[in-house]
Scaffold this motif. Structure first.
Motif, short mmCIF file in Angstrom:
data_model
loop_
_atom_site.label_atom_id
_atom_site.label_comp_id
_atom_site.label_asym_id
_atom_site.label_seq_id
_atom_site.Cartn_x
_atom_site.Cartn_y
_atom_site.Cartn_z
N UNK A 394 70.75 107.34 102.35
CA UNK A 394 72.04 107.81 101.86
C UNK A 394 72.30 109.27 102.25
N UNK A 397 73.46 109.04 105.81
CA UNK A 397 74.85 108.59 105.87
C UNK A 397 75.78 109.69 105.38
N UNK A 401 79.40 111.15 106.99
CA UNK A 401 80.74 111.06 106.39
C UNK A 401 81.14 112.35 105.69
N UNK A 407 83.65 109.99 100.16
CA UNK A 407 82.55 109.21 100.72
C UNK A 407 81.24 109.98 100.63
N UNK A 410 80.01 109.69 97.21
CA UNK A 410 79.44 108.37 96.96
C UNK A 410 78.00 108.29 97.49
N UNK A 411 77.78 108.79 98.71
CA UNK A 411 76.43 108.74 99.27
C UNK A 411 75.48 109.59 98.43
N UNK A 414 74.54 107.72 95.33
CA UNK A 414 73.57 106.66 95.58
C UNK A 414 72.19 107.25 95.89
N UNK B 88 91.30 114.56 100.17
CA UNK B 88 89.89 114.25 99.87
C UNK B 88 89.59 112.77 99.83
N UNK B 436 83.96 104.52 91.66
CA UNK B 436 85.17 105.29 91.92
C UNK B 436 85.94 104.79 93.14
N UNK B 437 85.19 104.42 94.19
CA UNK B 437 85.88 104.08 95.43
C UNK B 437 86.78 102.87 95.27
N UNK B 549 88.09 100.99 103.92
CA UNK B 549 87.07 101.08 102.88
C UNK B 549 86.30 99.78 102.65
N UNK B 552 82.52 100.05 102.23
CA UNK B 552 82.11 100.73 101.00
C UNK B 552 82.36 99.86 99.77
N UNK B 555 79.82 97.26 99.41
CA UNK B 555 78.57 97.78 98.89
C UNK B 555 78.64 98.00 97.38
N UNK B 556 79.77 98.54 96.92
CA UNK B 556 79.90 98.74 95.47
C UNK B 556 79.91 97.39 94.74
N UNK B 559 76.50 96.35 94.18
CA UNK B 559 75.91 97.11 93.08
C UNK B 559 76.36 96.51 91.75
#
Ligand code: FAD
Ligand code: GDP
Ligand code: MG
Lengths: 443, 634
Positions: A394, A397, A401, A407, A410-411, A414, B88, B436-437, B549, B552, B555-556, B559
């Protein structure tokens, strides 16, 4: 743990000379202690008292020290009594039998540790380290287990987490408080920080790998043509006669396993059937098993007869090994070789004269990645290593990013989650708390 | 007197929680009564005149996606709109609006008055009728009795509210409004766990006495953003800017000299205030090395000169307020229209609530809004919506519904409240949401509108607009997947413009859009790429975000799936934690006190270790066949 019963076990390894220890744990052991010591009143906590241990008839079984630890100030968090006797197997067994007579039951393996864990005397990582300590077979492993127990590994992971949190709170601050006039980054070089973190994870992974090596050892397979001296080499390395050695090719038909410690690192050696074309069904089955052993091994020694050099068969063998498996060609029977033949060979040994064996052992350590003394070694678990490798992924990664804050965040989340598998949870509330205490937030 | 009409749901309090609760309940088919101190203050913004912001804007969009009123009111009343975090990333991007207080109230009142099945009534509620652990209704100040099987309490900052200016105190629910004292006493008798919290507000200024020449101007965004999924910019009133100034060393000296008469620093105020919304005296004390603090001057409305100076919330004595305001550039001559003050009020430990916001102790009694220890209009409104939904369901004997942490900020909010409780007024932040994503403003409708429709909250108009958008997005993604761009089809300059590099081989449009720096609009500017009928901007945005996205989100989702088992494993209501082998006394007591509904909730209670969760799982797996919570059906 409410209503737990009394457990007892011999705490020292069998057959050892000197002192033998029996450990007893339970909710309340004052009475127990005074009875096994044949009276003498309630024991004083944390005082070694010289005692005569007596059986039900008042006959003395052994003589030694009795130490009473009052719960919760004890290893298990319950009352603990330690009886240190003279250590002969027979005396210890009698003493243990007396404990059972007094109401204790025999402890399951690891049950003391489990109680310590349940009573919050140790955390999960420590519990695992204790288990390792018990199972540690070599001196190096014992030392490493001790280090892990005192939390050096945890400390280093915590330090890593702290640096990660430091970065996270800046990034999360930028995100959640974008409308505040606060410079959260304050000259932080995000990429440099990420690279630094990744390298720190790598270093820790390196030490963890050493610990893992100490714990689980290195599986080494000996392969080669029949009669080149594989079995003899196994015996030479382990300094014992494990394998049957004959000059009849194809003698070893089944796998022979033997373990040896090289500088404390356990090597689990597997001697195999020599590989050749054969019509013998039994020998064929042996060859099949050889390949299975190869698949499970961490590294391979390909043994060749120095007089023949590397044969076409050996080359084929080498090409059939899994690609990333460390391997070494060992030229055996050096005692029979001409100077010419020696000059052409690489690693030269003689299973008979012992020539080259110490060098070969050192080389085995290198091949397994053993690298003593550079970093503190932790008796890491496979799960620790997996967590570190997750965290590394992570962080790597994150570098890719880093332009996109959400992002990146997020990494980092994790990466921290992965490390939390080792150290325990860290909540978003904790993160916000850090932000509020560090930066002036709020319009 | 017994009020002749019987209701399914009674909502007490006409603030942001109460109005959303009443509307949700009535919309989902229940005869609903909204009881409040004053019909004039329905939808009143007690503090700053703004809606949304980071994390909060997300909540507003979710409320909107489920048919709530807040976003529509903000669109009708918003006089300055901005998108925060626009660079962001889409997940943390958030909408914020300055609202005209009067227009906002008007919109809310209009919505309430025109809602079928909703009855309004002005009277303070003094008592709850509780029988055999069940709520039966309420009694007002004049002794009127109203009956209903569900009651939602949303009393805000009013319960035993005490306002501070300097060392003077006055009982009040907020400036100009009486506190709810009788009700507060009644609630304390019910022995629900209660505490005191504190919040504050700045003095208000007369805009005609402000010298804007000395300040920076902060205009709204262009094009003007819109809050509601079914709103548009034409609904906005005239747009005006905000202004920026700052405190000076002199301001700080004045404040320091007044600290001996600060109720905060002399220990008069006992309630805990929010750390992220400190008073100016707090900021100057805690961050003494900061030479200056920013202040935003926000217009309170189009029909008034009143200005809200965001950043100088204070409970210092009035003479200090006067001097400190006048030490600020541009405010040298400013007249204070209303003094700033702090308010302390009762709140109830939300850990005594179920995730439906029903109290565990009294059946049919729901709590929402500031009384649950939160702060903010959006947080209050979101809870109101949820409590309204569940009060209605309760009165019809239906199972409760609530969103999970991976489905909505509302899910994060309610889970944080009922499992972790609060130590200070709770505000939403995006960092509270681990998923969050996928919890973005832009997809709030895709996440919740279908559920809202099932719950009976979503009007036909909204539903058709939603279905249309969803279909367009899906079809477009399908089209991008199956449409190929040949390498030779794009000239090198065009490729450089859109992709930053020449196109070396054929690609599907989907693959190309996945590239981080390729924008949908640019891609559609190449010949042969656009759809027959071009997409509405919000649908186009949706396509772009979903494609970019995808990895991502997947992946979430993994999880989420990994935790799902544990997350949804129900703990029986009568669980005896003493029987869980190995649990420490502390954890046993913690769990007994909290009574979490699922193992997931248990795992998030502070002090419950992973080891304890493991023991709990072992116990549940052994003693009962695991009951996985049914996928919600509504
Ligand atoms: C001084 C002050 C400063 C604040 N500062 C901030 C801030 O800086 N940031 C922020 O995000 N939020 C702030 N807030 C909080 C924000 O106003 C609230 O979070 C939000 O309004 C809560 O909504 P609610 O619906 O829970 O309660 P409220 O909006 O307080 O509404 C409560 C309603 O219930 C009615 N009511 C109460 N008791 C009874 C009764 N017994 N009978 C009948 N009706 C009753 C009241 O009349 C009122 O209409 C502040 C509030 C105050 C008062
Ligand atoms: N002189 C000499 N003989 C060896 C050496 N190693 C093995 N041998 C002999 O070679 C024969 C085959 O040995 P063995 O270990 O059984 O070979 P394997 O079939 O590869 O296992 C035996 O007669 C051994 O005594 C060595 O280093 N020197
Ligand atoms: Mg052999």
């Amino acid at each position: 743990m409410a209503n737990a019963d009394v457990i007892a076990a011999i705490a020292t390894a069998p057959g050892q000379a000197g002192v033998g220890v029996i450990r007893v744990s339970g909710p309340s052991l004052q009475d127990f202690a005074s009875r096994i010591a044949g009276g003498g009143g309630a024991p004083r906590p944390r005082h070694a008292r010289h005692s005569r241990f007596v059986d039900g008839q008042g006959e003395v079984i052994d003589e030694g020290l009795l130490i009473y630890f009052q719960g919760p100030a004890s290893f298990t968090g319950e009352d603990v009594v330690e009886l240190q006797g003279h250590g002969s197997d027979a005396a210890l067994r009698l003493l243990l039998a007396r404990c059972l007579e007094l109401g204790a039951r025999l402890a399951q393996p690891g049950e003391f540790t489990l109680r310590a864990f349940f009573n919050h005397k140790i955390d999960l990582a420590q519990a695992e380290a204790v288990a390792d300590l018990i199972a540690a077979e070599s001196t190096a492993a014992v030392r490493s287990a001790l280090r892990s127990l005192t939390g050096q590994f945890s400390r280093q992971v915590h330090a890593l987490v702290e640096r990660l949190v430091e970065l996270r709170l800046r990034i999360e601050g930028c995100i959640d408080f974008a409308d505040e006039a606060v410079d959260f980054l304050e000259q932080t070089d995000i990429r440099a920080t990420l690279t630094g973190l990744r390298d720190a994870v790598d270093r820790l992974t390196g030490s963890a790998a050493q610990g893992l090596l100490l714990r689980s050892g290195c599986r080494t397979v000996l392969i080669g043509a029949p009669n080149v001296g594989k079995s003899s080499l196994l015996n030479a390395i382990t300094e014992e006669d494990h394998a049957l050695v004959t000059d009849i090719p194809g003698t070893t038909r089944d796998l022979i396993r033997a373990s040896v410690f090289i500088e404390g690192v356990p090597y689990h050696m597997v001697d195999t059937a020599g590989i050749r074309e054969t019509a013998d069904v039994i020998e064929q089955a042996g060859i099949e098993r050889t390949w299975q052993a190869v698949e499970q091994a961490d590294l391979a020694l390909v043994v060749a007869d120095i007089r023949n050099g590397l044969t076409e068969g050996d080359r084929q063998l080498l090409s059939r090994l899994p690609q990333d498996m460390p391997r070494e060609v060992v030229y055996n029977k050096a005692d029979l070789a001409s100077a010419d033949q020696r000059a052409r060979a690489g690693t030269v040994v003689s299973a008979v004269s012992g020539e080259g064996i110490p060098e070969l052992k050192r080389h085995l350590l290198q091949m397994a990645g053993w690298n003593p003394g550079t970093e503190p070694v932790f008796l890491a678990r496979e799960r620790h290593r997996a967590a570190l490798s997750q965290a590394r992924f992570h962080l790597e990664t994150a570098l890719e990013v880093a332009d996109s804050f959400e992002l990146l965040a997020e990494e980092l989340r994790l990466a921290q989650n992965a490390l939390s598998d080792i150290t325990g949870e860290f909540s978003s509330d904790d993160l916000l708390g850090e932000i509020f205490s560090r930066f002036c937030i709020g319009k | 007197m017994q009020f002749p009409k019987k209701f399914d749901v009674i909502v007490v309090g006409g603030g942001h929680a109460g109005t959303e609760a009443a509307l949700a309940s009535a919309r989902s088919g229940c005869e609903t009564l909204l009881l409040t101190h004053s019909l004039e203050t329905l939808g009143q913004m007690s503090c700053n005149p703004s809606i949304g912001g980071i994390g909060k804007g997300h909540l507003v969009k979710e409320i909107d996606a489920m048919g709530g009123v807040m976003a529509l009111a903000a669109d009708a009343a918003g006089i300055q709109f901005r998108i925060l975090n626009s660079r962001k990333g889409p997940a943390v991007r958030a909408t914020r609006a300055q609202a005209d207080r009067v227009l906002y109230r008007q919109y809310i009142r209009h919505a309430l008055e025109n809602q079928p099945r909703l009855t309004l009534f002005q009277q303070p509620v003094d008592d709850l009728i509780v029988h055999a652990g069940q709520v039966r209704g309420v009694v007002t100040q004049m002794g009127l009795r109203f009956e209903a099987p569900s009651v939602v309490l949303t009393a805000g900052t009013f319960l035993s509210g005490l306002m501070h200016v300097g060392l003077e105190q006055n009982p009040g629910g907020r400036a100009g409004d009486p506190p709810a004292v009788a009700l507060a006493h009644k609630l304390r008798e019910l022995s629900l766990p209660a505490g005191r919290l504190k919040t504050g507000t700045p003095p208000r200024l007369d805009g005609r006495t402000i010298d804007y020449e000395k300040m920076g101007v902060q205009p709204g965004d262009e094009p003007v953003p819109v809050f509601s999924f079914i709103g548009n910019a034409d609904q906005h009133p005239k747009q005006v800017p905000c202004w920026i100034t700052h405190t000076t060393e002199k301001t700080h000296d004045i404040i320091r000299a007044g600290l001996d008469r600060s109720p905060l620093f002399t220990g008069v105020i006992e309630g805990v205030g929010p750390r992220y919304c400190p008073s100016i005296e707090d900021k100057i004390h805690r961050f003494s090395d900061k030479a200056s603090h920013q202040i935003f001057l926000e217009p309170e409305g189009l029909s008034t000169h009143e200005i809200y100076p965001n950043g100088i919330s204070t409970s210092l004595p009035f003479d200090v307020q006067w001097a400190l305001v006048r030490s600020i550039p541009g405010l040298e001559q400013a007249h204070i229209l209303r003094p700033g003050y702090a308010i302390e009020y009762d709140y109830y430990d939300p850990r005594a609530l179920k995730a439906s916001l029903e109290t565990k102790a009294i059946g049919g009694l729901f709590f929402a809004g500031q009384i649950n220890g939160t702060t903010g209009y959006e947080e209050a409104a979101a809870q109101g919506l949820l409590a309204g939904i569940n009060a209605a369901r309760h009165s019809h004997g239906l199972e409760a519904w609530w969103p999970k942490r991976d489905e909505a900020y509302l899910g994060v909010l309610v889970d944080d409240l009922v499992t972790r409780g609060v130590t200070e007024p709770y505000r939403m932040f995006t960092s509270r949401a681990e998923y969050r994503l996928q919890l973005r403003e832009d997809n709030a409708d895709l996440r919740l509108t279908e559920q809202g429709r099932k719950l009976g909250l979503v009007s036909d108009e909204r539903w058709h607009a939603f279905e249309n958008k969803r279909e367009k997005v899906e079809m477009e993604i399908q089209r991008l997947r199956s449409t190929w761009l040949r390498a030779g089809q794009v000239s090198v300059p065009e490729a450089l413009r859109v992709f930053g590099q020449p196109l070396e081989r054929d690609h599907s449009l989907l693959e190309l859009l996945r590239r981080p720096h390729t924008r949908y609009a640019d891609l559609m500017s190449l010949s042969g790429t656009p759809p027959d009928e071009s997409l509405a901007p919000d649908a186009a945005d949706q396509v772009e975000v979903q494609v970019k996205y995808e990895g991502y989100i997947a992946r979430q989702q993994e999880e989420v799936a990994r935790h799902r088992d544990q997350e949804h494993l129900l703990i029986p209501d009568n669980m005896d934690y003493a029987r869980v082998r190995g649990l420490s006394r502390e954890v046993e007591q913690l769990l007994t006190r909290h009574r979490p509904q699922t193992v997931g909730q248990a795992s998030r209670i502070a002090g419950v270790t992973p080891a304890a969760v493991a023991l709990l799982l072992v116990h549940l797996r052994r003693s009962t066949a695991p009951i996985l919570q049914e996928p919600r059906s509504a």
